[in-house]
Design a protein around this motif. Structure first.
Motif, short mmCIF file in Angstrom:
data_model
loop_
_atom_site.label_atom_id
_atom_site.label_comp_id
_atom_site.label_asym_id
_atom_site.label_seq_id
_atom_site.Cartn_x
_atom_site.Cartn_y
_atom_site.Cartn_z
N VAL A 1 142.24 72.18 40.00
CA VAL A 1 142.18 71.09 39.96
C VAL A 1 141.28 70.89 38.97
N LEU A 2 141.38 69.65 38.05
CA LEU A 2 140.36 69.28 37.77
C LEU A 2 140.34 67.84 39.02
N VAL A 3 139.23 67.52 38.82
CA VAL A 3 138.40 65.78 39.33
C VAL A 3 137.56 65.22 38.53
N LEU A 4 138.37 64.14 38.30
CA LEU A 4 138.08 63.02 37.60
C LEU A 4 136.89 62.48 38.07
N GLY A 5 136.12 62.55 38.15
CA GLY A 5 134.86 61.09 38.41
C GLY A 5 134.53 61.38 39.98
N ALA A 6 133.95 62.68 40.04
CA ALA A 6 133.13 63.82 40.58
C ALA A 6 132.33 63.03 41.40
N THR A 7 131.38 61.99 40.87
CA THR A 7 129.78 61.71 40.90
C THR A 7 130.37 60.22 41.74
N GLY A 8 131.16 59.87 42.56
CA GLY A 8 131.55 58.95 43.07
C GLY A 8 131.12 59.53 44.67
N ARG A 9 131.58 58.60 45.16
CA ARG A 9 130.43 58.73 46.85
C ARG A 9 132.14 59.68 47.63
N PHE B 1 131.69 64.46 30.44
CA PHE B 1 132.01 63.90 28.92
C PHE B 1 133.14 62.24 29.91
N ASP B 2 133.24 61.37 28.64
CA ASP B 2 133.51 60.36 29.58
C ASP B 2 134.69 60.52 28.52
N PRO B 3 136.12 59.69 29.69
CA PRO B 3 137.53 60.17 29.04
C PRO B 3 137.76 59.00 28.53
N LEU B 4 137.49 57.58 28.47
CA LEU B 4 137.18 56.60 28.12
C LEU B 4 136.47 55.81 26.90
N SER B 5 135.50 57.25 26.40
CA SER B 5 134.57 55.85 25.34
C SER B 5 133.69 57.66 24.45
N GLY B 6 133.10 57.45 23.77
CA GLY B 6 132.76 58.50 22.57
C GLY B 6 132.88 57.58 21.18
N GLN B 7 133.02 58.69 20.43
CA GLN B 7 133.38 57.51 18.52
C GLN B 7 133.66 57.40 18.80
N GLU B 8 134.77 56.84 19.33
CA GLU B 8 136.11 56.93 19.89
C GLU B 8 137.20 57.42 20.98
N VAL B 9 138.08 55.91 20.81
CA VAL B 9 138.50 56.87 22.10
C VAL B 9 139.75 57.94 22.52
N LYS C 1 140.07 64.09 23.91
CA LYS C 1 140.03 65.31 23.54
C LYS C 1 139.36 65.76 24.29
N ALA C 2 137.92 65.34 25.02
CA ALA C 2 136.99 66.44 25.72
C ALA C 2 137.95 66.66 27.32
N LEU C 3 139.09 65.29 27.56
CA LEU C 3 139.69 65.58 28.67
C LEU C 3 140.85 66.78 28.77
N MET C 4 141.23 66.46 27.76
CA MET C 4 142.84 67.61 27.37
C MET C 4 142.36 69.14 27.31
N GLN C 5 141.11 69.02 26.82
CA GLN C 5 139.79 70.68 26.88
C GLN C 5 139.86 71.24 28.59
N ALA C 6 139.02 70.02 29.23
CA ALA C 6 138.72 69.96 30.30
C ALA C 6 139.83 70.46 31.45
N ALA C 7 141.60 70.37 31.14
CA ALA C 7 142.02 70.06 31.85
C ALA C 7 143.52 71.51 31.93
N GLN C 8 142.72 72.78 29.83
CA GLN C 8 143.79 73.14 30.11
C GLN C 8 143.40 74.16 31.23
N GLY C 9 144.22 75.05 31.67
CA GLY C 9 145.07 75.77 32.15
C GLY C 9 144.80 75.24 34.47
#
Length: 284
Positions: A6-14, A48-56, A61-69
């Motif tokens: 499992v990949l959990v996005l937003g894992a630092t929220g409450r 990483f921030d799924p919605l920011s960086g130098q460009e969307v 790309k960072a999200l794709m890498q984290a989601a591998q497997g």
């Protein structure tokens, strides 16, 4: 049975913080990837921030890498009222999660809210009319609709989780302050609402990430509804009754029959003292 990764996005929220603590204590977090926007202590983090960086695309790309497997993507990330956030980010984050799911072959669970039902009385199931009355509920509904459309287009299994009030993250316990006033009806009762405790939510969400053939929508709550006055009383928090106005809704409860097919639900999960114990435990 294989434990799905499992990949959990937003894992630092409450909610994410409760999930991490609970899943690690239960020895179920070995296959979990946790996403944060800033470095965190402990194992399993991708920053990483799924919605920011130098460009969307860089964030994607960072999200794709984290989601591998990964077999499942649980999207807890989203904008909430009162934090000067763009509520449309809920849809943007959902789309990012689904695009990643399409890339790696993962199902996606989107955290929505019972706010999509609006102020309707009675017991609401997943087929009930959707009548959000506040911008947050409207934003979550738009997220659900966009997510389902994109999922169908890309062949990704998407489930929107309409989460009820989470004890401690709600407007009653979480928003309590001295002088707190609460509507009271002519029969002496206070508004009843669907709730779920933090640890119960963590267990339910784990079960859902491991389940197969989830429907497009699920209500996520403990069975029944709890009276708000009883909840404050159980917490030892003083409140002042005020006459309920004519437009006040006595009961907003979501049905949990569909949810019970995928996880264990118990009547005690909605008892005020049980919810308070879980809230205090999660805050410790």
């Amino acid at each position: 049975m294989k434990i799905l990764k499992v990949l959990v996005l937003g894992a630092t929220g409450r909610i994410g913080s409760v999930l991490r603590r609970s899943w690690m204590q239960g020895n179920t977090a070995d296959g979990v990837i946790w996403q944060a926007r800033r470095p965190q202590a402990g194992p399993g983090w991708h920053v990483f921030d799924p919605l920011s960086g130098q460009e969307v695309a860089a964030g994607s790309k960072a999200l794709m890498q984290a989601a591998q497997g990964c077999d499942r993507i649980l999207c807890l990330a989203g904008a909430i009222p009162g934090r000067q956030q763009d509520l449309a980010d809920n849809t943007r984050l959902a789309r990012a999660a689904i695009l990643a799911g399409a890339e790696v072959g993962a199902g996606v669970l989107l955290c929505s809210s019972v706010a999509v039902y609006g102020a309707q009385d009675g017991v609401l199931d997943e087929a009930s009319a959707l009548r959000p009355v506040a911008p947050y509920g409207q934003a979550k509904l738009e997220m659900e609709q966009a997510g389902q459309a994109l999922g169908q287009q890309l062949g990704v299994a998407v489930t929107a989780l309409r989460i009820a009030n989470v004890a401690g993250c709600d407007a009653i316990l979480g928003g309590w302050a001295p002088g707190f006033a609460l509507d009271r009806f002519a029969d002496g009762t206070t508004p009843r609402r669907s709730y779920i405790g933090p640890q119960t939510l963590a267990r339910v969400l784990w079960d859902l990430t491991q389940a197969r053939d989830l429907p497009p929508v699920l209500n996520v709550a403990a069975p029944g509804a709890v009276e708000m006055g009883a909840l404050l009383d159980a917490a030892g928090l003083a409140w002042t009754p005020r006459p309920a106005p004519p437009e006040a809704i006595a009961r907003v409860e979501v049905a949990t029959g569909a949810l019970s097919a995928f996880t264990r639900l118990e009547a005690r999960d909605s008892l005020p003292e049980h919810l308070i114990a879980q809230w205090r435990s999660s805050a410790a």
